[in-house]
Write an enzyme that holds these catalytic residues in place. Sequence first.
Site, PDB file in Angstrom:
ATOM      1  N   TRP A  28       0.846  -1.194   0.000  1.00  0.00           N
ATOM      2  CA  TRP A  28       0.000   0.000   0.000  1.00  0.00           C
ATOM      3  C   TRP A  28       0.888   1.252   0.000  1.00  0.00           C
ATOM      4  O   TRP A  28       1.849   1.310   0.777  1.00  0.00           O
ATOM      5  CB  TRP A  28      -0.908  -0.036   1.234  1.00  0.00           C
ATOM      6  CG  TRP A  28      -1.909   1.075   1.239  1.00  0.00           C
ATOM      7  CD1 TRP A  28      -1.839   2.240   1.943  1.00  0.00           C
ATOM      8  CD2 TRP A  28      -3.126   1.119   0.498  1.00  0.00           C
ATOM      9  NE1 TRP A  28      -2.933   3.017   1.673  1.00  0.00           N
ATOM     10  CE2 TRP A  28      -3.748   2.356   0.787  1.00  0.00           C
ATOM     11  CE3 TRP A  28      -3.759   0.242  -0.401  1.00  0.00           C
ATOM     12  CZ2 TRP A  28      -4.963   2.741   0.235  1.00  0.00           C
ATOM     13  CZ3 TRP A  28      -4.971   0.625  -0.958  1.00  0.00           C
ATOM     14  CH2 TRP A  28      -5.565   1.852  -0.635  1.00  0.00           C
ATOM     15  N   HIS A  62      -3.506 -10.583   3.999  1.00  0.00           N
ATOM     16  CA  HIS A  62      -3.514 -10.218   5.424  1.00  0.00           C
ATOM     17  C   HIS A  62      -4.943  -9.998   5.897  1.00  0.00           C
ATOM     18  O   HIS A  62      -5.877  -9.979   5.101  1.00  0.00           O
ATOM     19  CB  HIS A  62      -2.684  -8.954   5.646  1.00  0.00           C
ATOM     20  CG  HIS A  62      -3.308  -7.720   5.067  1.00  0.00           C
ATOM     21  ND1 HIS A  62      -3.183  -7.370   3.740  1.00  0.00           N
ATOM     22  CD2 HIS A  62      -4.088  -6.765   5.630  1.00  0.00           C
ATOM     23  CE1 HIS A  62      -3.842  -6.255   3.507  1.00  0.00           C
ATOM     24  NE2 HIS A  62      -4.414  -5.861   4.638  1.00  0.00           N
ATOM     25  N   HIS A  68      -7.853  -1.557  13.428  1.00  0.00           N
ATOM     26  CA  HIS A  68      -7.297  -0.857  12.263  1.00  0.00           C
ATOM     27  C   HIS A  68      -7.953   0.535  12.110  1.00  0.00           C
ATOM     28  O   HIS A  68      -7.309   1.475  11.671  1.00  0.00           O
ATOM     29  CB  HIS A  68      -7.545  -1.711  11.024  1.00  0.00           C
ATOM     30  CG  HIS A  68      -6.851  -1.255   9.773  1.00  0.00           C
ATOM     31  ND1 HIS A  68      -5.652  -0.590   9.756  1.00  0.00           N
ATOM     32  CD2 HIS A  68      -7.205  -1.392   8.467  1.00  0.00           C
ATOM     33  CE1 HIS A  68      -5.297  -0.341   8.499  1.00  0.00           C
ATOM     34  NE2 HIS A  68      -6.224  -0.788   7.709  1.00  0.00           N
ATOM     35  N   HIS A 172     -14.166   0.527   5.488  1.00  0.00           N
ATOM     36  CA  HIS A 172     -13.564  -0.220   6.603  1.00  0.00           C
ATOM     37  C   HIS A 172     -14.410  -0.069   7.875  1.00  0.00           C
ATOM     38  O   HIS A 172     -14.665  -1.041   8.587  1.00  0.00           O
ATOM     39  CB  HIS A 172     -12.150   0.288   6.895  1.00  0.00           C
ATOM     40  CG  HIS A 172     -11.095  -0.325   6.031  1.00  0.00           C
ATOM     41  ND1 HIS A 172     -10.696   0.229   4.849  1.00  0.00           N
ATOM     42  CD2 HIS A 172     -10.350  -1.442   6.194  1.00  0.00           C
ATOM     43  CE1 HIS A 172      -9.741  -0.527   4.310  1.00  0.00           C
ATOM     44  NE2 HIS A 172      -9.511  -1.544   5.111  1.00  0.00           N
ATOM     45  N   GLU A 184      -7.793  -9.301   3.153  1.00  0.00           N
ATOM     46  CA  GLU A 184      -7.384  -8.530   1.981  1.00  0.00           C
ATOM     47  C   GLU A 184      -6.183  -9.194   1.326  1.00  0.00           C
ATOM     48  O   GLU A 184      -5.456  -9.957   1.960  1.00  0.00           O
ATOM     49  CB  GLU A 184      -7.032  -7.091   2.394  1.00  0.00           C
ATOM     50  CG  GLU A 184      -8.253  -6.339   2.896  1.00  0.00           C
ATOM     51  CD  GLU A 184      -7.954  -4.978   3.502  1.00  0.00           C
ATOM     52  OE1 GLU A 184      -8.818  -4.101   3.418  1.00  0.00           O
ATOM     53  OE2 GLU A 184      -6.855  -4.805   4.074  1.00  0.00           O
TER      54      GLU A 184
END
Length: 221
Positions: A28, A62, A68, A172, A184
Amino acid sequence: MGREGDEEEVSRPWIDVSVTLHTGMVSWPGDPPVSIVPFKEIARGGSSNVSKLSMGAHTGTHMDAPRHFFTTARGLDTMPLAATIGPARVIEIRDRESIKVEELHCHRIRRGERILFKTYGSAARWRRPDFDRNYVYVTAEAARFLAERGVRIVGVDYLSVGGYKKDGAETHRALLGAGIWIIEGLNLSAIKPGRYDLVCLPLRILASDGAPARAALRARF
Ligand SMILES: [Zn+2]
């Protein structure tokens, strides 16, 4: 293993749907780069070979924990193993931009389902060395729809369930806030839509916002 087990392994093999972690792999934008380098080497006089891993918690295949996006929420170390071991459904999304409520309506998604989305262009996307911003993401509206349906797991086949600079936090929050664990970075290129057994086990890291995972699917009949 007995004969019966061998036959089952031939007729219904486990298919690895994780991506291989390696130095310099796509990650990312802004997250730590992936580096896997020798720390001890027999070839250099070491007593054994030991690698040193350096990467963000949201690398490759992951999982995301509520933590998160909610600072005091649960980490992945508290995820019940039953969340990611059991029947799952792979849904192929036709829309080339995003996963929208209108398309989800066709699939009769039910409470408690583990839903994995196979999206357009994902196989080619994983072959690219660079990050592809145009991956197919779950819109915030579709995330709220999935939360209302009460699905157990949502899995996607690139690095985020939300879009790149669009519906990232909203998607999210809608899922994680509803107690849905997110997978993901799946590689579903060898997987046809349908029903499978899923095993996905993220590393047990204390209070973790995310963790790399190994994931496998096996066809169900
Ligand atoms: Zn995520």
